[in-house]
Design a protein around this motif. Structure first.
Motif, PDB file in Angstrom:
ATOM      1  N   GLN A 123      39.511  48.251  33.388  1.00  0.00           N
ATOM      2  CA  GLN A 123      39.654  47.275  32.304  1.00  0.00           C
ATOM      3  C   GLN A 123      40.846  46.358  32.540  1.00  0.00           C
ATOM      4  O   GLN A 123      40.764  45.153  32.311  1.00  0.00           O
ATOM      5  N   LYS A 124      41.966  46.913  33.003  1.00  0.00           N
ATOM      6  CA  LYS A 124      43.134  46.083  33.285  1.00  0.00           C
ATOM      7  C   LYS A 124      42.856  45.122  34.428  1.00  0.00           C
ATOM      8  O   LYS A 124      43.287  43.968  34.409  1.00  0.00           O
ATOM      9  N   ALA A 125      42.128  45.624  35.434  1.00  0.00           N
ATOM     10  CA  ALA A 125      41.779  44.748  36.554  1.00  0.00           C
ATOM     11  C   ALA A 125      40.854  43.633  36.085  1.00  0.00           C
ATOM     12  O   ALA A 125      41.021  42.470  36.456  1.00  0.00           O
ATOM     13  N   LEU A 126      39.862  43.974  35.253  1.00  0.00           N
ATOM     14  CA  LEU A 126      38.950  42.958  34.739  1.00  0.00           C
ATOM     15  C   LEU A 126      39.673  41.934  33.874  1.00  0.00           C
ATOM     16  O   LEU A 126      39.325  40.752  33.875  1.00  0.00           O
ATOM     17  N   SER A 127      40.686  42.385  33.145  1.00  0.00           N
ATOM     18  CA  SER A 127      41.404  41.467  32.259  1.00  0.00           C
ATOM     19  C   SER A 127      42.163  40.407  33.044  1.00  0.00           C
ATOM     20  O   SER A 127      42.520  39.367  32.492  1.00  0.00           O
ATOM     21  N   ARG A 128      42.415  40.656  34.322  1.00  0.00           N
ATOM     22  CA  ARG A 128      43.126  39.690  35.161  1.00  0.00           C
ATOM     23  C   ARG A 128      42.171  38.703  35.823  1.00  0.00           C
ATOM     24  O   ARG A 128      42.601  37.832  36.567  1.00  0.00           O
ATOM     25  N   MET A 129      40.876  38.866  35.549  1.00  0.00           N
ATOM     26  CA  MET A 129      39.888  37.953  36.092  1.00  0.00           C
ATOM     27  C   MET A 129      39.461  36.956  35.013  1.00  0.00           C
ATOM     28  O   MET A 129      39.742  37.143  33.832  1.00  0.00           O
ATOM     29  N   ARG A 130      38.778  35.912  35.432  1.00  0.00           N
ATOM     30  CA  ARG A 130      38.269  34.939  34.476  1.00  0.00           C
ATOM     31  C   ARG A 130      37.146  35.558  33.646  1.00  0.00           C
ATOM     32  O   ARG A 130      36.442  36.456  34.100  1.00  0.00           O
ATOM     33  N   ARG A 131      37.003  35.068  32.409  1.00  0.00           N
ATOM     34  CA  ARG A 131      36.036  35.651  31.491  1.00  0.00           C
ATOM     35  C   ARG A 131      34.628  35.630  32.073  1.00  0.00           C
ATOM     36  O   ARG A 131      33.881  36.606  31.980  1.00  0.00           O
ATOM     37  N   GLY A 132      34.235  34.506  32.659  1.00  0.00           N
ATOM     38  CA  GLY A 132      32.895  34.402  33.226  1.00  0.00           C
ATOM     39  C   GLY A 132      32.647  35.411  34.322  1.00  0.00           C
ATOM     40  O   GLY A 132      31.556  35.982  34.425  1.00  0.00           O
ATOM     41  N   GLU A 133      33.659  35.662  35.160  1.00  0.00           N
ATOM     42  CA  GLU A 133      33.531  36.651  36.221  1.00  0.00           C
ATOM     43  C   GLU A 133      33.409  38.050  35.646  1.00  0.00           C
ATOM     44  O   GLU A 133      32.636  38.882  36.142  1.00  0.00           O
ATOM     45  N   ARG A 134      34.189  38.341  34.588  1.00  0.00           N
ATOM     46  CA  ARG A 134      34.113  39.661  33.951  1.00  0.00           C
ATOM     47  C   ARG A 134      32.715  39.909  33.405  1.00  0.00           C
ATOM     48  O   ARG A 134      32.137  40.983  33.595  1.00  0.00           O
ATOM     49  N   GLU A 135      32.167  38.921  32.704  1.00  0.00           N
ATOM     50  CA  GLU A 135      30.870  39.103  32.064  1.00  0.00           C
ATOM     51  C   GLU A 135      29.759  39.266  33.096  1.00  0.00           C
ATOM     52  O   GLU A 135      28.877  40.127  32.934  1.00  0.00           O
ATOM     53  N   VAL A 136      29.802  38.487  34.154  1.00  0.00           N
ATOM     54  CA  VAL A 136      28.783  38.596  35.195  1.00  0.00           C
ATOM     55  C   VAL A 136      28.889  39.947  35.900  1.00  0.00           C
ATOM     56  O   VAL A 136      27.875  40.600  36.183  1.00  0.00           O
ATOM     57  N   PHE A 137      30.106  40.392  36.167  1.00  0.00           N
ATOM     58  CA  PHE A 137      30.282  41.668  36.850  1.00  0.00           C
ATOM     59  C   PHE A 137      29.736  42.824  36.020  1.00  0.00           C
ATOM     60  O   PHE A 137      29.026  43.698  36.533  1.00  0.00           O
ATOM     61  N   THR A 138      30.060  42.858  34.750  1.00  0.00           N
ATOM     62  CA  THR A 138      29.597  43.969  33.910  1.00  0.00           C
ATOM     63  C   THR A 138      28.079  43.995  33.790  1.00  0.00           C
ATOM     64  O   THR A 138      27.463  45.067  33.781  1.00  0.00           O
ATOM     65  N   LEU A 139      27.468  42.819  33.715  1.00  0.00           N
ATOM     66  CA  LEU A 139      26.020  42.772  33.574  1.00  0.00           C
ATOM     67  C   LEU A 139      25.301  43.099  34.885  1.00  0.00           C
ATOM     68  O   LEU A 139      24.339  43.868  34.897  1.00  0.00           O
ATOM     69  N   CYS A 140      25.766  42.540  35.986  1.00  0.00           N
ATOM     70  CA  CYS A 140      25.062  42.706  37.263  1.00  0.00           C
ATOM     71  C   CYS A 140      25.384  44.020  37.958  1.00  0.00           C
ATOM     72  O   CYS A 140      24.503  44.653  38.543  1.00  0.00           O
TER      73      CYS A 140
END
Length: 228
Positions: A123-140
């Motif tokens: 979660q901390k690593a994801l928070s350092r990424m852009r929102r669009g990248e976080r959402e695509v990563f979690t879904l895909c």
């Protein structure tokens, strides 16, 4: 002819929504946990997702495809709005005492601790990424949607999903490993220093101490015999 679940949901059939909840609530909850890193907030997101799904039921397109991508898209938007509201009220929420921890069974404690550390690190690593990248990563990656389905869920182009996913994959592994080291204390400066400091051996356990003690005892016996 049997009416599809999509058609029943679109018509507002309560039994269809009960079936929809039974089949997909756990998937939505898992997605919410991964998006927020907060188990309590994930419960709220599940409730809000199905309330929003009821409100938007007339937008469901006809067909026989699974409604899972549609629900995950709604859950992503709900999580986004929830996070935005949490930031606005951060000062007020910080004054509220934290909830009591949920007791765990003894044989699950170790695994839960590991899962919590890994989830926190991710979660901390994801928070350092852009929102669009976080959402695509979690879904895909976490939810297993293909690029086209994720694009439909997020309302963006397929090419956008692929580009974001490519960037996310390159960054997330390194960020997660770094955050996990910090979470477990292995990468801290203090931890590094402590690992390099050697503890002094206990008295009587130094190399050769047993031999020295034996020689000392023999010399004392010889001295006593000479005096006699």
């Amino acid at each position: 002819m049997e009416i599809s679940l999509r058609a029943r949901v679109r018509a507002g059939d309560p039994d269809a929504f009960r079936q929809l909840f039974d089949e997909h609530a756990s998937v939505v909850h898992r997605h919410a946990v991964r998006m927020t890193g907060n188990w309590v907030m994930a419960d709220d997101i599940v409730s809000l997702t199905f309330l929003e799904a009821w409100r938007l039921r007339e937008r469901v397109l006809p067909g026989d495809d699974s409604l899972r991508p549609w629900l995950l898209g709604i859950a992503t938007n709900v999580a986004r709005n929830t996070a935005r509201a949490a930031r606005r009220h951060q000062a007020a929420l910080s004054k509220v005492p934290p909830p009591d921890p949920v007791p765990d069974f003894a044989d699950e404690v170790t695994q839960r601790m590991a899962d919590t550390a890994e989830l926190a690190a991710a979660q901390k690593a994801l928070s350092r990424m852009r929102r669009g990248e976080r959402e695509v990563f979690t879904l895909c990656v976490w939810e297993g949607l293909d690029a086209a389905t994720a694009a439909e869920a997020l309302g963006v182009a397929v090419g956008t999903v692929r580009a974001r996913l490519s960037r996310a994959r390159k960054r997330l592994r390194k960020l997660t490993e770094l955050e996990l080291e910090l979470e477990l204390g292995d990468g801290t400066e203090g931890g590094t220093r402590q690992s390099r400091v050697q503890r002094p051996a206990a008295v009587g356990q130094l190399p050769g101490s047993h031999q020295q003690a034996a020689r000392s005892t023999q010399e004392q016996k010889r001295t006593q015999e000479k005096k006699r």
